[in-house]
Structures are given as structure tokens and as C-alpha cells.
Design a protein around this motif. Structure first.
Motif, PDB file in Angstrom:
ATOM      1  N   SER A 186      36.947  10.849  24.279  1.00  0.00           N
ATOM      2  CA  SER A 186      38.032  11.811  24.460  1.00  0.00           C
ATOM      3  C   SER A 186      39.374  11.141  24.212  1.00  0.00           C
ATOM      4  CB  SER A 186      38.014  12.412  25.877  1.00  0.00           C
ATOM      5  OG  SER A 186      38.278  11.399  26.839  1.00  0.00           O
ATOM      6  N   THR A 187      40.375  11.959  23.932  1.00  0.00           N
ATOM      7  CA  THR A 187      41.738  11.460  23.767  1.00  0.00           C
ATOM      8  C   THR A 187      42.716  12.584  24.054  1.00  0.00           C
ATOM      9  OG1 THR A 187      43.217  10.247  22.273  1.00  0.00           O
ATOM     10  CG2 THR A 187      41.949  12.029  21.306  1.00  0.00           C
ATOM     11  N   ASN A 215      41.912  12.667  10.960  1.00  0.00           N
ATOM     12  CA  ASN A 215      41.485  11.632  11.899  1.00  0.00           C
ATOM     13  C   ASN A 215      40.556  12.182  12.972  1.00  0.00           C
ATOM     14  OD1 ASN A 215      42.848   9.619  10.578  1.00  0.00           O
ATOM     15  ND2 ASN A 215      44.564   9.535  11.997  1.00  0.00           N
ATOM     16  N   ILE A 216      40.811  13.420  13.408  1.00  0.00           N
ATOM     17  CA  ILE A 216      39.945  14.037  14.413  1.00  0.00           C
ATOM     18  C   ILE A 216      38.529  14.220  13.857  1.00  0.00           C
ATOM     19  CG2 ILE A 216      39.502  16.177  15.707  1.00  0.00           C
ATOM     20  CD1 ILE A 216      42.542  16.447  16.051  1.00  0.00           C
ATOM     21  N   MET A 217      38.423  14.726  12.633  1.00  0.00           N
ATOM     22  CA  MET A 217      37.115  14.982  12.033  1.00  0.00           C
ATOM     23  C   MET A 217      36.366  13.684  11.712  1.00  0.00           C
ATOM     24  SD  MET A 217      37.028  18.242  12.159  1.00  0.00           S
ATOM     25  CE  MET A 217      35.704  18.851  11.106  1.00  0.00           C
ATOM     26  N   PHE A 218      37.112  12.591  11.488  1.00  0.00           N
ATOM     27  CA  PHE A 218      36.490  11.290  11.249  1.00  0.00           C
ATOM     28  C   PHE A 218      36.096  10.594  12.550  1.00  0.00           C
ATOM     29  CE2 PHE A 218      38.678  10.860   6.916  1.00  0.00           C
ATOM     30  CZ  PHE A 218      37.491  11.028   6.216  1.00  0.00           C
ATOM     31  N   GLY A 219      36.567  11.116  13.697  1.00  0.00           N
ATOM     32  CA  GLY A 219      36.258  10.477  14.976  1.00  0.00           C
ATOM     33  C   GLY A 219      37.140   9.288  15.283  1.00  0.00           C
ATOM     34  N   PRO A 237      40.720   9.530  16.299  1.00  0.00           N
ATOM     35  CA  PRO A 237      41.965  10.229  16.618  1.00  0.00           C
ATOM     36  C   PRO A 237      43.029   9.288  17.179  1.00  0.00           C
ATOM     37  CG  PRO A 237      40.418  10.526  18.392  1.00  0.00           C
ATOM     38  CD  PRO A 237      39.679   9.782  17.303  1.00  0.00           C
ATOM     39  N   GLU A 238      44.263   9.779  17.184  1.00  0.00           N
ATOM     40  CA  GLU A 238      45.365   9.049  17.804  1.00  0.00           C
ATOM     41  C   GLU A 238      45.313   9.264  19.316  1.00  0.00           C
ATOM     42  OE1 GLU A 238      48.894  10.542  16.023  1.00  0.00           O
ATOM     43  OE2 GLU A 238      48.315   9.973  13.989  1.00  0.00           O
ATOM     44  N   GLY A 239      46.225   8.623  20.017  1.00  0.00           N
ATOM     45  CA  GLY A 239      46.329   8.827  21.452  1.00  0.00           C
ATOM     46  C   GLY A 239      45.572   7.781  22.249  1.00  0.00           C
ATOM     47  N   LYS A 240      45.611   7.934  23.560  1.00  0.00           N
ATOM     48  CA  LYS A 240      44.911   7.020  24.462  1.00  0.00           C
ATOM     49  C   LYS A 240      43.461   7.475  24.578  1.00  0.00           C
ATOM     50  CE  LYS A 240      45.285   4.824  28.985  1.00  0.00           C
ATOM     51  NZ  LYS A 240      46.052   4.759  30.266  1.00  0.00           N
ATOM     52  N   TYR A 259      47.519  18.209  23.357  1.00  0.00           N
ATOM     53  CA  TYR A 259      46.147  18.628  23.105  1.00  0.00           C
ATOM     54  C   TYR A 259      45.176  17.556  23.605  1.00  0.00           C
ATOM     55  CZ  TYR A 259      48.201  21.883  19.727  1.00  0.00           C
ATOM     56  OH  TYR A 259      48.948  22.861  19.124  1.00  0.00           O
ATOM     57  N   THR A 260      44.030  18.000  24.057  1.00  0.00           N
ATOM     58  CA  THR A 260      42.953  17.067  24.386  1.00  0.00           C
ATOM     59  C   THR A 260      41.837  17.252  23.364  1.00  0.00           C
ATOM     60  OG1 THR A 260      41.911  18.665  25.885  1.00  0.00           O
ATOM     61  CG2 THR A 260      43.454  17.093  26.855  1.00  0.00           C
TER      62      THR A 260
END
Length: 201
Positions: A154-155, A134-138, A140-143, A161-162
């Protein structure tokens, strides 16, 4: 002669059409999609392979490590390969769709069910590796916070982790994906620069 001149453009057009269909990726204008629509489109990607540069900064022991890497996502499983000069492999991490993880460090093999801990213990790299697709796809989880174009800026992940996205780039089919990512934790900062995408379908 005239007949050949008429048929040649038609054959070329057919070849282009067949090539587009076989790629599995249809052209998309991401600027016209909402974030939810982008997530839906990206979630349908079966394979992503990238050549990257990874730099690790550790404030704990004031060290820096920089290596080339190959990230390969396919059918909900993924691998991360760390390469040195002349393509020499330092390590390769394979994470299956069920979470089972295999790590090879210069011929030594390890396995487990926690990719993050395995990579941290055996390769001294602390990143939320199980969240990497998900991070590499842009997406990501989180707020998340977003830039002016609606892409994640950003998230903060649940583990503390940020993730900061420095830059995005349009790739095959018009898909806009991150090209410069920063992942931070209490003691580490990891920079990932995507040099090229070799598979996207």
C-alpha cells in the motif's frame, strides 16, 4: 533420414531463441531481486497493454459503475479506454509523455494539461490518472508498505489517494505485476482487476 532427425531439433531450438530475442523481454526471476532492482527492470519496459475491469464506488451519491477497460502504456505515454457491452466505447483518455491530455466521450472531444481534472469533470471518475503508469507497474510514489515478498502492499500519494495492492501475478518474462488494485480517495473507491496482458515488451 538421420540427417533430418538431427537438424529438426536444432532448427526448433534456434526458432525459440530468435523468438525470445525478438520479444525484447528476457526471463527474470523477480523473487531473487531487491525492490530497487525490480524498479530498474520495470522502468525499462517500453510497452504494457492490459484488458481490465474497473469498478467505481462513490460514497458521495452512493453509486456504483462497472466497465471493461483497456490500459495501454507505450514509450512514456498511455491511454485508458472504457468499454461497454459488445465492445462499445464509452470514453478514451490519451495522455502524452509531456502531459498533454485528450479525452473522447462518445464522440465529444476535450483536451487539457491536467489528466486528473479532465477525467473527473467530463467522465465523473476521480483517480490520480497522471500517476497511473507507476501504479499499474506496482512501483507507486509515496510512503510504501511492503508484503513478505517485498512487493508494494500500500501507499499514500501526495494528493491524498491511497493505493492498495490486493494481488500480484507473474506475466511474460517472469515480470511480476499487480493484478488487483484498489485506489481510494475521500469520496471514491476504484477497483482495477487485470484480466489479461496482451503486450509486454
Amino acid at each position: 533420414m538421420l540427417k533430418n532427425k538431427i537438424c529438426l531439433p536444432a532448427i526448433c531450438a534456434l526458432a525459440v531463441l530468435l523468438n525470445a530475442c525478438s520479444s525484447g523481454i528476457e526471463e527474470t526471476d523477480f523473487s531473487k531481486l531487491t525492490y530497487e532492482q525490480r524498479v530498474e527492470k520495470i522502468s525499462k519496459i517500453n510497452e504494457l497493454k492490459e484488458n481490465n475491469k474497473i469498478a467505481l464506488f462513490s460514497s458521495k451519491n452512493n453509486s456504483r459503475l462497472s466497465v471493461n477497460s483497456v490500459y495501454h502504456y507505450k514509450n512514456k505515454a498511455f491511454s485508458l479506454e472504457f468499454l461497454g457491452p459488445m465492445g462499445m466505447r464509452y470514453a478514451k483518455l490519451d495522455v502524452l509523455a509531456n502531459g498533454t491530455t485528450y479525452l473522447d466521450v462518445q464522440g465529444r472531444s476535450f483536451s487539457g494539461d491536467n489528466a486528473r481534472n479532465l477525467l473527473k469533470e467530463q467522465f465523473n471518475l476521480d483517480i490520480p490518472v497522471e500517476k497511473l503508469p507507476n501504479i499499474m507497474f506496482g512501483i507507486p510514489e509515496g510512503k510504501c508498505s511492503y508484503d513478505a515478498d517485498g512487493y508494494v502492499k500500500s501507499t499514500t500519494l501526495a494528493e491524498g489517494y491511497t493505493v492498495n495492492y490486493k494481488q500480484y501475478k507473474a506475466f511474460k518474462g517472469g515480470y511480476v505485476l499487480p493484478s488487483d488494485i484498489e485506489i481510494g480517495s475521500t469520496n471514491n473507491k476504484v477497483l482495477i482487476k487485470i484480466n489479461s496482458v496482451t503486450a509486454l515488451n
